[in-house]
Design a protein around this motif. Structure first.
Motif, PDB file in Angstrom:
ATOM      1  N   LYS A 265      -4.218 -12.907   7.156  1.00 41.28           N
ATOM      2  CA  LYS A 265      -3.379 -13.853   6.416  1.00 41.28           C
ATOM      3  C   LYS A 265      -1.896 -13.583   6.645  1.00 41.28           C
ATOM      4  O   LYS A 265      -1.051 -14.264   6.108  1.00 41.28           O
ATOM      5  N   ALA A 266      -1.591 -12.587   7.460  1.00 38.66           N
ATOM      6  CA  ALA A 266      -0.215 -12.115   7.605  1.00 38.66           C
ATOM      7  C   ALA A 266       0.634 -12.946   8.556  1.00 38.66           C
ATOM      8  O   ALA A 266       1.839 -12.721   8.638  1.00 38.66           O
ATOM      9  N   ASP A 267       0.063 -13.897   9.251  1.00 36.80           N
ATOM     10  CA  ASP A 267       0.852 -14.682  10.197  1.00 36.80           C
ATOM     11  C   ASP A 267       1.943 -15.499   9.512  1.00 36.80           C
ATOM     12  O   ASP A 267       3.013 -15.703  10.074  1.00 36.80           O
ATOM     13  N   ASP A 268       1.689 -15.966   8.329  1.00 34.99           N
ATOM     14  CA  ASP A 268       2.625 -16.851   7.651  1.00 34.99           C
ATOM     15  C   ASP A 268       3.309 -16.209   6.446  1.00 34.99           C
ATOM     16  O   ASP A 268       3.888 -16.906   5.619  1.00 34.99           O
ATOM     17  N   VAL A 269       3.230 -14.894   6.359  1.00 31.14           N
ATOM     18  CA  VAL A 269       3.903 -14.165   5.289  1.00 31.14           C
ATOM     19  C   VAL A 269       4.524 -12.898   5.858  1.00 31.14           C
ATOM     20  O   VAL A 269       4.105 -12.404   6.897  1.00 31.14           O
ATOM     21  N   ARG A 270       5.515 -12.419   5.171  1.00 35.55           N
ATOM     22  CA  ARG A 270       6.019 -11.073   5.474  1.00 35.55           C
ATOM     23  C   ARG A 270       6.206 -10.355   4.156  1.00 35.55           C
ATOM     24  O   ARG A 270       6.410 -10.973   3.114  1.00 35.55           O
ATOM     25  N   TRP A 271       6.139  -9.034   4.216  1.00 34.83           N
ATOM     26  CA  TRP A 271       6.049  -8.211   3.016  1.00 34.83           C
ATOM     27  C   TRP A 271       7.019  -7.048   3.106  1.00 34.83           C
ATOM     28  O   TRP A 271       7.180  -6.453   4.173  1.00 34.83           O
ATOM     29  N   ARG A 272       7.658  -6.753   1.988  1.00 28.86           N
ATOM     30  CA  ARG A 272       8.496  -5.565   1.848  1.00 28.86           C
ATOM     31  C   ARG A 272       8.113  -4.864   0.544  1.00 28.86           C
ATOM     32  O   ARG A 272       7.622  -5.489  -0.379  1.00 28.86           O
ATOM     33  N   TYR A 273       8.395  -3.595   0.492  1.00 30.14           N
ATOM     34  CA  TYR A 273       7.935  -2.748  -0.608  1.00 30.14           C
ATOM     35  C   TYR A 273       9.108  -1.948  -1.147  1.00 30.14           C
ATOM     36  O   TYR A 273       9.865  -1.359  -0.381  1.00 30.14           O
ATOM     37  N   TYR A 274       9.246  -1.932  -2.473  1.00 28.19           N
ATOM     38  CA  TYR A 274      10.328  -1.190  -3.120  1.00 28.19           C
ATOM     39  C   TYR A 274       9.755  -0.274  -4.195  1.00 28.19           C
ATOM     40  O   TYR A 274       8.964  -0.711  -5.028  1.00 28.19           O
ATOM     41  N   ASP A 275      10.179   0.987  -4.172  1.00 29.80           N
ATOM     42  CA  ASP A 275       9.838   1.933  -5.239  1.00 29.80           C
ATOM     43  C   ASP A 275      10.849   1.783  -6.356  1.00 29.80           C
ATOM     44  O   ASP A 275      12.052   1.728  -6.105  1.00 29.80           O
ATOM     45  N   THR A 276      10.372   1.727  -7.579  1.00 29.85           N
ATOM     46  CA  THR A 276      11.285   1.630  -8.722  1.00 29.85           C
ATOM     47  C   THR A 276      10.971   2.640  -9.816  1.00 29.85           C
ATOM     48  O   THR A 276      11.668   2.668 -10.826  1.00 29.85           O
ATOM     49  N   GLU A 277       9.957   3.481  -9.625  1.00 21.73           N
ATOM     50  CA  GLU A 277       9.515   4.357 -10.718  1.00 21.73           C
ATOM     51  C   GLU A 277      10.573   5.350 -11.163  1.00 21.73           C
ATOM     52  O   GLU A 277      10.509   5.861 -12.268  1.00 21.73           O
TER      53      GLU A 277
END
Length: 119
Positions: A43-55
């Protein structure tokens, strides 16, 4: 993906669960690689993802996942796939999902985009 133009941006606010925290870091990486990535890979062809730590700044939300999608269906497919994995409400509590359209007001009112970006 250089010509990627997202229609929407989604912020998934997460809180780690005890099940996630009780695993070692290598176990967490393996769990993510074995259980989460395969579910969303096609499903990743039409999305991009980033990740942030906030703890280290807040106790209510430990992580934020930012998804940009070409269209609403692409994001929906990712969420549906994630719900079928241990990620959803086993490793992480889904605190909130916020979906927005960048500069939606400017598009709606056909006005200039306000920004602090320096060219």
């Amino acid at each position: 993906m250089s010509d990627f133009e997202p229609t929407l941006t989604a912020f998934i606010l997460l809180k780690t669960t005890r099940a996630w925290l009780e695993m070692s870091v290598p176990e967490r990486v393996t769990a993510f690689q074995d259980n989460v990535l395969p579910a969303i890979k096609d499903k990743a062809d039409d999305v991009r993802w980033r990740y942030y730590d906030t703890e280290f700044y807040t106790a209510r939300v430990t992580d934020i996942w930012v998804w940009e999608a070409r269209d609403h269906e692409a994001f929906q497919l990712v969420v549906e796939a994630l719900r079928e994995t241990p990620f959803w409400d086993h490793y992480f509590e889904i605190v909130e999902i916020l979906v927005g359209v960048e500069n939606g007001y400017a598009k709606h009112y056909d006005t200039d985009i306000l920004t602090t970006n320096i060219a």
